[in-house]
Enzyme design. Structure first.
Site, PDB file in Angstrom:
ATOM      1  N   GLU A  58      -1.540  42.931  20.026  1.00 44.42           N
ATOM      2  CA  GLU A  58      -1.283  42.285  18.253  1.00 44.42           C
ATOM      3  C   GLU A  58      -2.270  42.584  16.699  1.00 44.42           C
ATOM      4  OE1 GLU A  58       0.286  41.533  20.816  1.00 44.42           O
ATOM      5  OE2 GLU A  58       2.605  41.834  20.357  1.00 44.42           O
ATOM      6  N   HIS A  79      -4.840  38.652  21.960  1.00 44.59           N
ATOM      7  CA  HIS A  79      -3.635  39.289  22.257  1.00 44.59           C
ATOM      8  C   HIS A  79      -3.507  41.177  20.817  1.00 44.59           C
ATOM      9  CE1 HIS A  79      -0.497  35.407  22.027  1.00 44.59           C
ATOM     10  NE2 HIS A  79      -1.431  35.840  22.957  1.00 44.59           N
ATOM     11  N   CYS A  86       2.329  36.173  17.174  1.00 48.72           N
ATOM     12  CA  CYS A  86       1.855  37.204  16.861  1.00 48.72           C
ATOM     13  C   CYS A  86       2.697  38.147  15.248  1.00 48.72           C
ATOM     14  CB  CYS A  86       1.727  38.353  18.033  1.00 48.72           C
ATOM     15  SG  CYS A  86       0.492  37.808  18.996  1.00 48.72           S
ATOM     16  N   CYS A 135       5.062  37.521  19.908  1.00 47.88           N
ATOM     17  CA  CYS A 135       5.257  36.127  20.400  1.00 47.88           C
ATOM     18  C   CYS A 135       5.045  35.549  18.393  1.00 47.88           C
ATOM     19  CB  CYS A 135       4.122  35.126  21.160  1.00 47.88           C
ATOM     20  SG  CYS A 135       2.625  35.196  20.569  1.00 47.88           S
TER      21      CYS A 135
END
Length: 151
Positions: free
Chosen positions: A54, A52, A85, A82
């Site tokens: 992040e 991801h 993260c 999410c």
């Protein structure tokens, strides 16, 4: 344009790059003092379920700076993080999170759960939601519209 919007606009550009590779268009800009780390979703490109935007920005900063704690940092991301993260943001001791649109299906900054407000976490993150919300939300809607044949 304020600094939050300028950083979010850069994150939107990174998200657009992710979409070109078939990844969900999410971009992140992590500012640690004078250092800036940029990332975009790369789950499809790598393939890696943890890639991801992040996570990649946090990893890049920790590696470059040689520390896992980033207490002076601000993370700008186009979509509400999410749970994975959000956990990484707390674990890295990031001071501030700025995000664009909410994620009603998996957002962990208040939409589905709120990791940042939980009394169980050992670090408090200042959260600013809704920066360029319309633009970030439209970027995601357009991407999924094409994916689902509704372009």
């Amino acid at each position: 344009m304020n600094d939050d919007e300028a950083r979010m606009r850069r994150a939107i550009e990174l998200a657009a790059e992710a979409a070109v590779d078939g990844d969900v268009p999410i971009g992140a800009v992590l500012v640690c003092g004078e250092c800036v780390f940029e990332a975009r979703n790369e789950k499809e490109r790598r393939p890696d379920p943890t890639a991801h935007a992040e996570m990649l920005a946090i990893r890049a900063a920790a590696e470059a700076l040689g520390v896992w704690r980033l207490p002076e940092a601000t993370l700008f991301v186009t979509k509400e993080p999410c749970a994975m993260c959000a956990g990484a943001i707390v674990a890295a001791r990031i001071a501030r999170l700025v995000f664009g649109c909410r994620d009603p299906k998996g957002g962990a900054a208040g939409s589905v759960i709120d990791i940042f407000a939980s009394a169980a976490v050992n670090h408090r993150v200042e959260v600013t939601a809704g920066v360029l919300e319309r633009e970030t939300g439209e970027q995601l809607r357009a991407f999924f519209g094409v994916k689902r044949g509704r372009a």
